[in-house]
Enzyme design. Structure first.
Site, short mmCIF file in Angstrom:
data_model
loop_
_atom_site.label_atom_id
_atom_site.label_comp_id
_atom_site.label_asym_id
_atom_site.label_seq_id
_atom_site.Cartn_x
_atom_site.Cartn_y
_atom_site.Cartn_z
N GLU A 65 12.73 21.58 2.94
CA GLU A 65 13.54 21.73 4.15
C GLU A 65 14.72 20.77 4.11
O GLU A 65 14.58 19.60 3.74
CB GLU A 65 12.67 21.46 5.39
CG GLU A 65 13.45 21.62 6.69
CD GLU A 65 12.58 21.58 7.93
OE1 GLU A 65 11.34 21.55 7.81
OE2 GLU A 65 13.15 21.57 9.03
N HIS A 104 9.24 18.48 4.17
CA HIS A 104 10.45 17.65 4.08
C HIS A 104 10.36 16.89 2.76
O HIS A 104 9.28 16.47 2.38
CB HIS A 104 10.49 16.65 5.24
CG HIS A 104 10.55 17.31 6.58
ND1 HIS A 104 10.92 16.66 7.72
CD2 HIS A 104 10.28 18.59 6.98
CE1 HIS A 104 10.88 17.48 8.75
NE2 HIS A 104 10.48 18.66 8.33
N HIS A 135 19.08 20.18 11.61
CA HIS A 135 19.10 19.10 10.63
C HIS A 135 20.41 19.06 9.84
O HIS A 135 20.96 17.98 9.62
CB HIS A 135 17.93 19.24 9.65
CG HIS A 135 16.59 19.14 10.31
ND1 HIS A 135 15.42 19.35 9.62
CD2 HIS A 135 16.23 18.83 11.58
CE1 HIS A 135 14.40 19.19 10.45
NE2 HIS A 135 14.86 18.88 11.64
N TYR A 168 3.02 15.91 8.98
CA TYR A 168 4.08 14.91 9.01
C TYR A 168 3.69 13.61 8.31
O TYR A 168 4.54 12.76 8.07
CB TYR A 168 4.46 14.61 10.47
CG TYR A 168 5.09 15.79 11.16
CD1 TYR A 168 6.20 16.42 10.61
CD2 TYR A 168 4.60 16.27 12.36
CE1 TYR A 168 6.79 17.50 11.23
CE2 TYR A 168 5.19 17.35 13.00
CZ TYR A 168 6.28 17.97 12.43
OH TYR A 168 6.86 19.04 13.04
N HIS A 206 4.00 24.86 7.98
CA HIS A 206 4.69 23.56 7.87
C HIS A 206 3.64 22.52 7.57
O HIS A 206 2.58 22.49 8.19
CB HIS A 206 5.42 23.25 9.17
CG HIS A 206 6.44 22.16 9.03
ND1 HIS A 206 6.12 20.88 8.62
CD2 HIS A 206 7.78 22.17 9.21
CE1 HIS A 206 7.23 20.15 8.58
NE2 HIS A 206 8.27 20.91 8.92
N HIS A 252 15.75 18.61 18.54
CA HIS A 252 16.06 20.03 18.65
C HIS A 252 16.39 20.43 20.09
O HIS A 252 15.76 19.94 21.02
CB HIS A 252 14.88 20.88 18.17
CG HIS A 252 14.47 20.60 16.76
ND1 HIS A 252 13.50 21.31 16.12
CD2 HIS A 252 14.91 19.68 15.85
CE1 HIS A 252 13.35 20.84 14.89
NE2 HIS A 252 14.18 19.85 14.71
N ASP A 296 17.24 13.78 14.62
CA ASP A 296 16.42 14.99 14.51
C ASP A 296 15.85 15.34 15.88
O ASP A 296 14.69 15.08 16.16
CB ASP A 296 15.31 14.74 13.49
CG ASP A 296 14.45 15.97 13.27
OD1 ASP A 296 14.77 17.04 13.85
OD2 ASP A 296 13.46 15.86 12.53
N ASP A 303 17.32 24.17 7.99
CA ASP A 303 17.16 23.87 9.42
C ASP A 303 18.54 23.59 9.99
O ASP A 303 19.21 22.63 9.58
CB ASP A 303 16.22 22.66 9.58
CG ASP A 303 15.90 22.36 11.04
OD1 ASP A 303 16.86 22.23 11.84
OD2 ASP A 303 14.71 22.23 11.38
N ARG A 359 -1.21 15.79 12.47
CA ARG A 359 -1.17 14.33 12.57
C ARG A 359 -2.42 13.68 11.96
O ARG A 359 -2.69 12.52 12.19
CB ARG A 359 -1.01 13.89 14.02
CG ARG A 359 0.12 14.62 14.71
CD ARG A 359 0.95 13.76 15.64
NE ARG A 359 2.10 14.54 16.12
CZ ARG A 359 3.34 14.38 15.67
NH1 ARG A 359 3.61 13.48 14.76
NH2 ARG A 359 4.31 15.14 16.12
N GLU A 419 12.22 26.37 16.29
CA GLU A 419 11.41 25.17 16.55
C GLU A 419 12.03 24.47 17.76
O GLU A 419 12.35 23.28 17.72
CB GLU A 419 11.44 24.23 15.34
CG GLU A 419 10.81 24.79 14.09
CD GLU A 419 10.97 23.84 12.90
OE1 GLU A 419 12.09 23.32 12.68
OE2 GLU A 419 9.98 23.62 12.19
N HIS A 421 15.16 27.59 9.85
CA HIS A 421 14.70 27.09 11.15
C HIS A 421 15.93 27.10 12.04
O HIS A 421 16.91 26.41 11.77
CB HIS A 421 14.18 25.65 11.04
CG HIS A 421 12.84 25.53 10.38
ND1 HIS A 421 12.36 24.33 9.91
CD2 HIS A 421 11.90 26.47 10.13
CE1 HIS A 421 11.15 24.53 9.40
NE2 HIS A 421 10.85 25.82 9.51
ZN ZN Z 1 13.58 18.65 13.03
MN MN Z 2 12.71 22.33 10.86
MN MN Z 3 10.35 20.40 9.48
#
Ligand code: ZN
Ligand code: MN
Ligand code: MN
Length: 292
Positions: free
Chosen positions: A143, A106, A180, A69, A66, A229, A227, A177, A36, A259, A214
């Site tokens: 992804e 992403h 996703h 974000y 990964h 999980h 999104d 994923d 972050r 995840e 994923h």
């Molecule tokens: Zn996700």
């Molecule tokens: Mn993922």
């Molecule tokens: Mn991801």
């Protein structure tokens, strides 16, 4: 099978290995910095050596990072785009330093400029980095996303377009994923559904392009673009979809990373990993078995 989970690097990157080993990971995904924040302290030689020693000791791999974000390589705003390229360059270099082969990202969000413009920006950003040889051989894994809002990557065709427009396609792969793609509208609840969805994906990108999964169940419905999980078998996808994937010989060699929601004591990861192993045909369906 190469099952593992995204593990915390709290206390130092090398700490992920003992956590991963404790829950039974054969492979693992991590963040190589605070996901972050834009900036990270450069890796010290000492950090790198400890990381590699722990990987050798535990034998966990292949490893995946990964990215942060905050990064948006598809942004139409020049300042955010340049900042994202610089941050992504740093992510690539950190992978290279740590000997990590894959960086998952992403494909960004167009935030109003439209899909085509967003994809052009994404390809241009990657091409600039590849032309400069940033990150050595580190492969960028695009992804599949839930296609929420202006996020790119919810349709397989968008990933195909990117692969066709990068200057160094050998540096680009796909991370699938499951939450996703289901949220994006690809129905993988049944063996028939899985067969059709993966045939479509493989015909578009080629099987050799898929480098990781994923494995996440989905709290939201098919095509809901949500999104969120869920644990394996605890969401809208259900066990049949995962049973298909973990028994598909085309994917047998790939790292498959959870995840899914965690518990502090690691028991949720242990449960989900044990469950995945039990879905392999010929394996017992006893999910209470302890991980050694
Ligand atoms: Zn996700
Ligand atoms: Mn993922
Ligand atoms: Mn991801």
């Amino acid at each position: 099978m190469n099952f593992g989970a995204h593990m915390s690097v709290a206390g130092g990157l090398h700490k992920a290995f003992e956590r991963g080993a404790a829950v039974g990971c054969r492979t693992m995904q991590i963040f190589s910095k605070n996901e972050r924040q834009w900036q990270a302290k450069p890796l010290a030689d000492d950090d790198i050596q400890r990381f590699k020693a722990e990987q050798a000791r535990t034998g966990i791999g292949p490893l995946i990072v990964h990215d942060s974000y905050l990064i948006n390589l598809a942004s139409p705003k020049d300042d955010l785009w340049e900042k994202s390229i610089a941050a992504f360059a740093d992510e690539l270099e950190r992978c290279d330093q740590l000997g990590i082969p894959y960086l998952v990202t992403h494909p960004g969000a167009h935030t109003g400029s439209g899909c085509d413009a967003g994809l052009e920006r994404e390809a241009e950003a990657l091409n600039r980095l590849f032309a400069d040889g940033v990150g050595g051989d580190t492969m960028v894994l695009l992804e599949t996303t839930a296609g929420q809002g202006s996020c790119l990557g919810g349709r397989f065709e968008e990933l195909t377009w990117l692969i066709e427009h990068v200057s160094h396609p050998e540096r680009v792969g796909i991370c699938v994923d499951t939450c996703h793609i289901f949220a994006a509208g690809y129905d993988i609840r049944t063996p028939e559904g899985c067969a059709a969805v993966f045939e479509r994906l493989l015909s578009l990108v080629g099987s050799e392009r898929i480098k990781a999964f994923h494995l996440n169940d989905s709290k939201g419905p098919l095509g809901g673009h949500l999104d969120r999980h869920a644990g394996i078998g605890e969401g809208e996808i259900g066990l049949d979809g995962f049973r298909f994937i973990v028994n598909d010989p085309r994917f047998a060699a790939l790292p498959m990373i959870l995840e899914t929601p965690k518990t502090d004591d690691g028991s949720a990861d242990i449960h989900n990993l044990t469950l995945l192993r039990s879905l392999r045909s010929g394996q017992s369906t006893d999910t209470t078995a302890k991980v050694e």
